[in-house]
Enzyme design. Structure first.
Site, PDB file in Angstrom:
ATOM      1  CG  HIS A 147      -2.138  -0.886   0.966  1.00  8.93           C
ATOM      2  ND1 HIS A 147      -2.894  -1.432   1.987  1.00  8.93           N
ATOM      3  CD2 HIS A 147      -2.727  -1.312  -0.191  1.00  8.93           C
ATOM      4  CE1 HIS A 147      -3.878  -2.147   1.475  1.00  8.93           C
ATOM      5  NE2 HIS A 147      -3.794  -2.087   0.167  1.00  8.93           N
ATOM      6  CB  CYS A 188       4.119 -10.344   5.163  1.00  3.88           C
ATOM      7  SG  CYS A 188       4.942 -10.149   6.758  1.00  3.88           S
ATOM      8  CD  GLU A 190      -2.721  -8.699   7.641  1.00  3.87           C
ATOM      9  OE1 GLU A 190      -2.685  -9.256   8.756  1.00  3.87           O
ATOM     10  OE2 GLU A 190      -2.119  -7.637   7.396  1.00  3.87           O
ATOM     11  CB  THR A 227       0.112  -8.429  10.773  1.00  2.07           C
ATOM     12  OG1 THR A 227      -0.141  -7.751   9.540  1.00  2.07           O
ATOM     13  CG2 THR A 227       0.108  -9.936  10.548  1.00  2.07           C
ATOM     14  CB  SER A 286      -0.778   2.190   4.199  1.00  2.00           C
ATOM     15  OG  SER A 286      -0.115   1.585   5.288  1.00  2.00           O
ATOM     16  CG  ASN A 303       1.349   0.072   8.283  1.00  2.42           C
ATOM     17  OD1 ASN A 303       2.239   0.893   8.476  1.00  2.42           O
ATOM     18  ND2 ASN A 303       1.214  -0.561   7.128  1.00  2.42           N
TER      19      ASN A 303
END
Length: 282
Positions: A42, A96, A126, A161, A217, A219
């Site tokens: 991302h 990942c 994800e 995650t 994104s 995160n």
């Protein structure tokens, strides 16, 4: 000139760097078409750079025998990889390894008879991939969403995650009051936790915080939210072109952090751009 500090933990994580290395190796060696199933990471700028190298983004498995399909860092449902191989594609799995760990945990919990819940954002790639590894599992982004789920006696929990630990704790606390047995596998990535902690600490001592990374994104967006709680003058940008000199007026300390999909080169460019803007204010 204000002091500019980059968070102790910031920028591209192991999984992202591994994916970039894999794709760049494929770009050097492959003779046919190269595709990534969805954006590899991302970060729009990185995706544009890969496109310039001939790596294109597709939304579905192509029917091009002999071409290369790279599975994105966020992972895919098992059927997608199966279809790609059946169509004669060369599959490069850039998922990942820490995301893979969530897949295995969800599968194991389901095999052991638990009702599986994924603490994460429904619709995020994800999370969708995790759900694909445990058919029938449900995603919840907060404790309040448990109200819409009929819970069984035994509930197993895994986590996207990039989630924040307080969110997981709140969901688990509510589950403990509702289910007979709760088995929790904390799959929050350590790199995510480190980045969040470092961002929180830096924001608390900064007059201005700049967070760089894709707006798509999860995160990076979460880092911006964390920083905003401690530093009112927090700005989330994707490129240095978005910077405004007025942001830094009167600032003595500027903090910088970056999402896990942000390469070091983009962080370095950001610091240099802030220095240039602050010089113009002097």
């Amino acid at each position: 000139m204000p002091k500019i500090t980059v968070a102790e933990h910031a920028g591209a994580c192991y999984g992202v760097q591994r994916a970039l290395d894999l794709v760049q190796k494929v770009a050097r060696e492959a003779t046919g078409a190269i595709h990534t199933l969805g954006p590899l990471i991302h970060n729009p700028q990185v995706v544009e750079d890969l496109a310039a190298e001939g790596v294109t983004v597709v939304s579905d498995v192509p029917a091009e025998p002999g071409s290369t399909l790279v599975l994105r860092t966020h992972g895919v449902v098992p059927q997608v990889e199966k279809t790609a191989r059946e169509r004669g594609l060369h599959v490069v799995d850039a998922t990942c390894p820490y995301v893979k760990r969530v897949h295995h945990a969800a599968e194991r919990l389901q095999q052991e008879g638990y009702q599986v819940l994924v603490v994460g954002e429904a619709g995020h790639p994800e999370v969708e991939a995790i759900l694909g590894h445990a058919p029938g599992a449900r995603a919840v982004s907060c404790a309040a969403e448990l109200d819409g789920i009929e819970l069984g006696r035994r509930v197993g929990v895994v986590v996207q995650t990039t989630q924040a630990k307080p969110t997981l704790d709140a969901v688990v606390s509510e589950l403990m009051a509702r289910a007979g047995e709760v088995c929790v596998i904390n799959t929050i990535c350590e790199a995510t936790s480190e980045r969040q902690k470092a961002a929180r600490e830096l924001a608390a001592s900064s007059d201005v915080m700049v967070v760089i990374g894709g707006r798509n994104s999860a995160n990076t967006t979460r880092l911006a939210t964390i920083c905003s709680a401690s530093c009112e003058r927090t700005h989330h940008i994707e490129t240095c072109d978005e910077l405004e000199a007025s942001w830094f007026a009167g600032a003595e300390h500027v903090g910088v952090t970056a999402g896990a999909s942000t390469p070091t080169a983009q962080i370095d460019e950001l610091v240099a751009s802030i220095e240039s803007l602050c010089t113009s204010l002097a």
